[in-house]
Design an enzyme around this catalytic site. Sequence first.
Site, mmCIF file in Angstrom:
data_model
loop_
_atom_site.group_PDB
_atom_site.id
_atom_site.type_symbol
_atom_site.label_atom_id
_atom_site.label_comp_id
_atom_site.label_asym_id
_atom_site.label_seq_id
_atom_site.Cartn_x
_atom_site.Cartn_y
_atom_site.Cartn_z
ATOM 1 N N CYS A 87 27.045 44.580 30.858
ATOM 2 C CA CYS A 87 25.720 44.920 30.325
ATOM 3 C C CYS A 87 25.093 46.113 31.051
ATOM 4 C CB CYS A 87 24.821 43.691 30.444
ATOM 5 S SG CYS A 87 23.130 43.969 29.930
ATOM 6 N N GLY A 118 30.634 43.243 39.441
ATOM 7 C CA GLY A 118 29.455 43.779 38.754
ATOM 8 C C GLY A 118 28.439 42.666 38.514
ATOM 9 N N ILE A 141 40.137 37.883 37.364
ATOM 10 C CA ILE A 141 41.579 37.742 37.592
ATOM 11 C C ILE A 141 42.078 38.699 38.674
ATOM 12 C CG2 ILE A 141 42.082 36.879 35.267
ATOM 13 C CD1 ILE A 141 43.309 39.735 34.749
ATOM 14 N N ASP A 142 41.303 39.778 38.930
ATOM 15 C CA ASP A 142 41.787 40.810 39.859
ATOM 16 C C ASP A 142 41.796 40.380 41.328
ATOM 17 O OD1 ASP A 142 42.033 42.336 37.643
ATOM 18 O OD2 ASP A 142 40.388 43.698 38.082
ATOM 19 N N ARG A 177 69.393 46.155 32.545
ATOM 20 C CA ARG A 177 68.358 47.192 32.475
ATOM 21 C C ARG A 177 67.374 47.098 33.643
ATOM 22 N NH1 ARG A 177 67.112 46.480 26.057
ATOM 23 N NH2 ARG A 177 68.522 48.123 25.336
ATOM 24 N N ARG A 232 76.497 46.100 44.869
ATOM 25 C CA ARG A 232 75.575 44.954 44.731
ATOM 26 C C ARG A 232 75.821 44.210 43.423
ATOM 27 N NH1 ARG A 232 69.740 46.722 46.891
ATOM 28 N NH2 ARG A 232 69.580 44.458 46.998
ATOM 29 N N ARG A 278 44.920 38.034 30.834
ATOM 30 C CA ARG A 278 43.567 37.488 30.998
ATOM 31 C C ARG A 278 43.331 36.243 30.146
ATOM 32 N NH1 ARG A 278 39.227 42.224 31.241
ATOM 33 N NH2 ARG A 278 38.516 41.442 29.244
HETATM 34 O O1 F6P Z 1 38.832 41.597 34.506
HETATM 35 C C1 F6P Z 1 39.209 42.700 35.289
HETATM 36 C C2 F6P Z 1 40.037 43.598 34.470
HETATM 37 O O2 F6P Z 1 40.980 42.764 33.932
HETATM 38 C C3 F6P Z 1 40.733 44.796 35.108
HETATM 39 O O3 F6P Z 1 41.898 44.514 35.779
HETATM 40 C C4 F6P Z 1 40.953 45.674 33.909
HETATM 41 O O4 F6P Z 1 41.131 46.993 34.255
HETATM 42 C C5 F6P Z 1 39.689 45.468 33.169
HETATM 43 O O5 F6P Z 1 39.273 44.158 33.447
HETATM 44 C C6 F6P Z 1 39.780 45.676 31.699
HETATM 45 O O6 F6P Z 1 38.525 45.410 31.144
HETATM 46 P P1 F6P Z 1 38.172 45.562 29.623
HETATM 47 O O7 F6P Z 1 38.746 44.390 28.928
HETATM 48 O O8 F6P Z 1 36.695 45.579 29.594
HETATM 49 O O9 F6P Z 1 38.796 46.840 29.186
#
Ligand code: F6P
Length: 365
Positions: A87, A118, A141-142, A177, A232, A278
């Site tokens: 927002c 934020g 999640i970050d 790959r 390997r 997410r």
């Molecule tokens: O929630 C954090 C995050 O997932 C970041 O890793 C990612 O860059 C961002 O949100 C993406 O946000 P939006 O969905 O607003 O593009």
Amino acid sequence: MPALAVLTSGGDAPGMNAAIRAVTKVAAARSIPVWGVEMGYDGLIDGELRPLTRQIARNGQSGLLTPTAEVEAMGSLGGTTLGSSRCARFLSREGRAQAAAQLEKYSITGLLVIGGNGSMAGAHALAAECDVPIIGIPASIDNDIGLTREALGVDSALNTIIEACDRITDTARSHHRAFIVEVMGRHSGYLAMASAVAAAADGVLLPEQQRSREEVIQSVTDCIVKSFDVTRDKTRVLIIKSEGVPIPSHELVQEVLARLGPGTNIEVRSTVLGHLIRGGNPSFRDRLLAGRFGLVAVDAALKGRTDLMTGWNLTNRGEATSDAWIRLFPIGEVLEETRSLLDGSSAVTMDRVRRMEAIQGVLAL
Ligand code: F6P
């Protein structure tokens, strides 16, 4: 008469719904009504709130509260059923004054904010400008929020990444790959770092390493060549790249192929997992953490405490709560710690990078 409001803000995270559910159930058990704010701070400014509890009469007893059917059903769902937003209006004092007026209009005596950096910055600013107690619950999640070992959503996101890597490994092994798998994390490499270890990746690219474009391309090329060396037994190469490393994955593949040269028989592909990470139902740990954060947050708000965030923290920093794992921290301190987490000066970030370097050779990069 006390009443709480709860909102989810910023990028959604699995576990947000479980936290709304926990907050509502704890409050209802203490006969405190709860309002759900729709679409984060936007809904607060516009006064878009809906009840998450309703009154019931049982055995002639009145004044009892129960969570609504929506709340009963939401805990196992990903995303946020209240909706979320980033927002811009809340960045201004005027926007926050409108939000404060809505809290007064609805007679809210405590606001719970579930979100990331934020959202915590917004909660901190509002707490300084209005008398309503505000408590934050970290969700992103970050895993880039200071003073909490994990935020809600991190564990679920990592489980999703691991599953995706296993699937990619199946197809990668079948064709011998190399794959570059990009995971979210605009400013933080945590998801990449943690999943690289758990998926037994051959390499990991993190923004915290602050490598130049040239270094990134060369290190990926070297990793692939070394891993596929005839001495390997490797049948796939998996490199996890954080979104915060400023080179698009498809471009990285092209650059690496150019370095491998026209004669190469090595195939390199990329997959960007993006928002897939997410979504999805919250893991056991995120649901548990949501319940523990929710209980502590409601009790703090009902005690009139403000400008605090719950954190999963096993040190003796911050304030102890009824839960040995969960402590309360001034949001100002959280924001400060978050800044150093992201600019690399925090002891937590330094330790993470040091540990990644210590396992070089295990991970090939
Ligand atoms: O929630 C954090 C995050 O997932 C970041 O890793 C990612 O860059 C961002 O949100 C993406 O946000 P939006 O969905 O607003 O593009």
